[in-house]
Design a protein around this motif. Structure first.
Motif, mmCIF file in Angstrom:
data_model
loop_
_atom_site.group_PDB
_atom_site.id
_atom_site.type_symbol
_atom_site.label_atom_id
_atom_site.label_comp_id
_atom_site.label_asym_id
_atom_site.label_seq_id
_atom_site.Cartn_x
_atom_site.Cartn_y
_atom_site.Cartn_z
ATOM 1 N N UNK A 1 115.812 89.966 104.334
ATOM 2 C CA UNK A 1 115.552 88.659 103.720
ATOM 3 C C UNK A 1 116.463 88.318 102.539
ATOM 4 N N UNK A 2 117.338 89.251 102.171
ATOM 5 C CA UNK A 2 118.238 88.985 101.044
ATOM 6 C C UNK A 2 119.534 89.758 101.246
ATOM 7 N N UNK A 3 120.666 89.122 100.920
ATOM 8 C CA UNK A 3 121.966 89.789 101.001
ATOM 9 C C UNK A 3 122.642 89.774 99.641
ATOM 10 N N UNK A 4 123.348 90.868 99.333
ATOM 11 C CA UNK A 4 124.129 90.939 98.085
ATOM 12 C C UNK A 4 125.583 91.168 98.452
ATOM 13 N N UNK A 5 126.449 90.559 97.687
ATOM 14 C CA UNK A 5 127.876 90.743 97.951
ATOM 15 C C UNK A 5 128.699 90.533 96.684
ATOM 16 N N UNK A 6 129.993 90.815 96.806
ATOM 17 C CA UNK A 6 130.956 90.520 95.741
ATOM 18 C C UNK A 6 131.784 89.326 96.188
ATOM 19 N N UNK A 7 132.485 88.702 95.248
ATOM 20 C CA UNK A 7 133.507 87.726 95.630
ATOM 21 C C UNK A 7 134.624 87.750 94.612
ATOM 22 N N UNK A 8 135.850 87.488 95.106
ATOM 23 C CA UNK A 8 136.996 87.450 94.202
ATOM 24 C C UNK A 8 137.210 86.009 93.773
ATOM 25 N N UNK A 9 138.040 85.296 94.529
ATOM 26 C CA UNK A 9 138.329 83.904 94.196
ATOM 27 C C UNK A 9 137.131 83.001 94.432
ATOM 28 N N UNK B 1 120.572 84.952 98.640
ATOM 29 C CA UNK B 1 121.937 85.456 98.517
ATOM 30 C C UNK B 1 122.276 85.699 97.052
ATOM 31 N N UNK B 2 122.819 86.891 96.777
ATOM 32 C CA UNK B 2 123.170 87.294 95.406
ATOM 33 C C UNK B 2 124.652 87.645 95.358
ATOM 34 N N UNK B 3 125.399 86.942 94.488
ATOM 35 C CA UNK B 3 126.852 87.102 94.449
ATOM 36 C C UNK B 3 127.328 87.678 93.117
ATOM 37 N N UNK B 4 128.066 88.770 93.158
ATOM 38 C CA UNK B 4 128.753 89.301 91.981
ATOM 39 C C UNK B 4 130.200 88.829 92.045
ATOM 40 N N UNK B 5 130.551 87.931 91.115
ATOM 41 C CA UNK B 5 131.888 87.327 91.168
ATOM 42 C C UNK B 5 132.803 87.939 90.103
ATOM 43 N N UNK C 1 134.917 88.676 87.194
ATOM 44 C CA UNK C 1 134.816 87.886 85.973
ATOM 45 C C UNK C 1 136.007 86.944 85.753
ATOM 46 N N UNK C 2 137.199 87.433 86.017
ATOM 47 C CA UNK C 2 138.381 86.603 85.798
ATOM 48 C C UNK C 2 138.315 85.306 86.608
ATOM 49 N N UNK C 3 137.938 85.431 87.874
ATOM 50 C CA UNK C 3 137.806 84.234 88.711
ATOM 51 C C UNK C 3 136.612 83.393 88.286
ATOM 52 N N UNK C 4 135.532 84.053 87.919
ATOM 53 C CA UNK C 4 134.328 83.339 87.478
ATOM 54 C C UNK C 4 134.669 82.396 86.330
ATOM 55 N N UNK C 5 135.525 82.880 85.429
ATOM 56 C CA UNK C 5 135.866 82.072 84.253
ATOM 57 C C UNK C 5 136.920 81.010 84.545
ATOM 58 N N UNK C 6 137.899 81.339 85.405
ATOM 59 C CA UNK C 6 138.964 80.355 85.658
ATOM 60 C C UNK C 6 138.592 79.375 86.763
#
Lengths: 431, 431
Positions: free
Chosen positions: A127-135, A153-157, A159-164
């Protein structure tokens, strides 16, 4: 006519699995603790069984489930475009085709696998997915797919992309997902990195550690990866399978296939269905070129050895080209290519010299991207611009030699969320 | 199949000119100084002769030049999509179709007319075009078109949008255009407004004054308008003409056609080719609905009278629905709809009750936009979200009455450059 549309009835019914056609078996992934070859049960805590089966399948054809094909109909088949106007501007006798995956509502090819992954997880009650993302391309894609199949859905982005690229987070939020910068203080892996490197721009390797830990820690969550793994490349073969039909409609077949390379899924997606012909001896001269950034030169300068997929060492060890799992690439604009490793499939093909790899710096790829945008209209993602630059280089070789080669590249996504990078380039701040 | 593609061979060869089919002639535009009916020569300083001819043409069919058709092949035909998944979510028996103009590389339908306008100007030797832009969709479109046909391009962008949507400027710069905020200090009209209203958010009316003055002041420059005028609506009929073919392929015909309304070009573009059937008595019950913002309710609350197209009173007076040429709408997010006037063609049809108009507030349209994005994937431009909201309302009426009507709306553009507005909405700051 420049755009070759395929009717929706022609959406492939099966993915192409390259594993049985490889010149030698892939070295088995190893358990991170025991360093023994992994069995399916070792992966069960983080992946649904169907994806684990696909990861190791010996079947050449794997059927695309009806519901996933229905979801693909939201945006597929993607167009194949003959860029005659570009050929003219480049003064090349080469024929240039590109497959445009930016028509996906999330902006890139990533939706092809996120829909499949969300579906298989839902079938097994996750019932829930976790992942990373770059851009943010992958995070957006999994967000929409989870929303489509009714999951959280839970996304770990990174930090550099998260901010820019703050608007990628808004996109994920529109689709109902949660997105936080990585390293975060929500996982042990994240806390440790933040303590050691308080100003770290983050990396895909770190974000993977966080997402995997998240999935391990919760009974209701599994992990989802946007590239690298065999099943991800499998789903992306829909790109190349469609392109094969479209090239046939155009009465053509590529001499050179090009994709940008981060983890390997977009390159594999366009190339593998054609490379099948090479592996079977039907197209011995076919060339496939993976284009990567000089600041993260995995295939061109990495070592072919067993390494972790993440920074904290939570994932299995895979035999692949790697810059080392603690490698933190400089915060380049093509965030989707900032990965220390590479797909084991692409790595083996590179090791066996069945494909080639090239590396470019940022200025080269933005110069190519602006030239392309002015000619074709589409503003490419900086990641995809690596493929454009490689296509330009091959077209230039043809101009010099007079050869009329057929070049096909994958334009994996648009750059609508990368305007701050273009702004820097136009201001002369990218050297 | 949900997506109905048209082959590129089916791109219309002629635009549809509604003028000869209108129930009565359009009242003539008046000269701003003499208030006498305008002749072609009065417009010659700012428009090329071919566009002036189109503005007053009595021909039903106007051929699309070969070179413009070739340019259209970069992205046309646009897809027509049957939104079955949306119908299901809304629980409506209505059939919902939308034409998606966001596939244009600049992100909206605006490219349809900018390519035509740049072409006709080039044919008459014009080497530079000046224009205004609200949300930036039109400015991006003219930038690319000028680049395509080898002209310079100067954009006056409404200050409010310039500040909230900085990446639109980057897009125009990528295509080689210059873009400055309006009111600027580069024109007399701009300087005057800045003196009187130093904190003005700007408006389309002001920006038009600046661009027209720019064209008057320079011998090498003509003016280009992205909506309102007859020739602009003419070029946009390519949308409805394609949609008619696609609806026929689907074996269907709309009962209700919907477009958002700012100046009238996207609404006219989708609706006029169908309204032709109504005007000729073949489809007497066909309804066409123009959806506008409550904060700029031109058709629903404006007066039908002669007014200037711009704030400074430099343009001809046109008979149209208007809120007054000095009306400065509040800085709403749908910057493309912030215009005090309306197309004379659409105004006449509204006056004659041949079309309908509705108005929505921002919260309603963003609620509809997010619902649509979650269902179909595409994140719509806030402008286009007005059409979505109207389609939802008509679908709801069908749900209540049980009627299976066919609804067609134009999704005129994507919202990739409107993420700050979505962010505000998701944060609860739009009420």
């Amino acid at each position: 006519m420049p755009i070759i549309y395929l009717d929706q009835k022609e959406i492939p019914t099966h993915y192409y699995n390259v594993l049985p056609d490889l010149p030698k078996p892939l070295p088995a992934p190893l358990h991170p603790a025991t360093r023994q070859p992994l069995g399916p049960q070792d992966l069960a805590p983080i992946f649904p069984m169907e994806l684990i089966k696909q990861e190791m399948s010996a079947e050449s054809q794997i059927e695309i489930p009806e519901e996933v094909r229905l979801a693909y109909q939201l945006y597929r088949p993607s167009p194949l475009i003959r860029a005659k106007r570009l050929e003219k501007e480049l003064g090349t006798p080469a024929k240039i085709y590109y497959k445009y995956e930016g028509v996906s509502p999330v902006g890139s090819h990533k939706l092809n696998t996120s829909l499949a992954q969300a579906y298989y997880n839902r079938q097994e009650g996750v019932r829930r997915l976790a992942t990373e993302t770059g851009a943010g391309q992958w995070g957006s894609a999994l967000s929409f797919a989870c929303n489509y199949f009714g999951q959280e859905c839970m996304i770990y982005m990174v930090r550099n992309s998260f901010e820019t690229k703050p608007y990628r987070k808004v996109m994920m939020n529109i689709y109902g997902a949660e997105c936080i910068p990585s390293p975060s203080d929500q996982t042990e892996a994240g806390k440790k990195i933040r303590k050691e490197h308080p100003n770290t721009p983050g990396s895909l390797g770190i974000a993977i550690s966080e997402a995997v830990e998240d999935a391990f820690a919760r009974g209701d969550t599994k992990y989802s990866l946007g590239s690298v793994l065999n099943h991800v490349l499998l789903h992306q073969t829909i790109i190349g399978l469609e392109a094969k039909k479209q090239m046939e409609m155009a009465g053509d077949y590529p001499d050179i296939i090009i994709g940008c390379h981060g983890g390997g899924s977009n390159f594999g997606g366009i190339a593998l269905p054609f490379l099948a012909d090479k592996l079977k001896g039907k197209k011995p001269k076919l060339r496939a070129i993976a284009a990567e950034p000089k600041s993260c030169p995995t295939l061109t300068e990495g070592k072919y050895e067993y390494d972790f997929g993440d920074t904290a060492g939570l994932t299995p060890l895979m035999m692949m080209y790697t810059l080392g799992h603690d490698f933190i690439p400089s915060p380049i604009h093509a965030g989707g290519l900032r990965y220390h490793g590479a797909s084991p499939i692409i790595s083996l093909l590179n090791k066996e010299k069945l494909i080639e790899a090239v590396a470019y710096d940022q200025k080269e790829i933005f110069t190519a991207a602006v030239k392309f945008a002015k000619n074709q209209g589409i503003i490419p993602a900086p990641e995809s611009a690596h493929a454009i630059k490689a296509a330009f280089d091959e077209a230039e070789k043809c101009r010099q030699s007079g050869e009329q080669k057929t070049i096909l590249f994958n334009l994996s996504g648009h750059g609508h969320f990368d305007m701050s990078a273009y702004q820097e380039f136009l201001s002369g701040n990218i050297n």
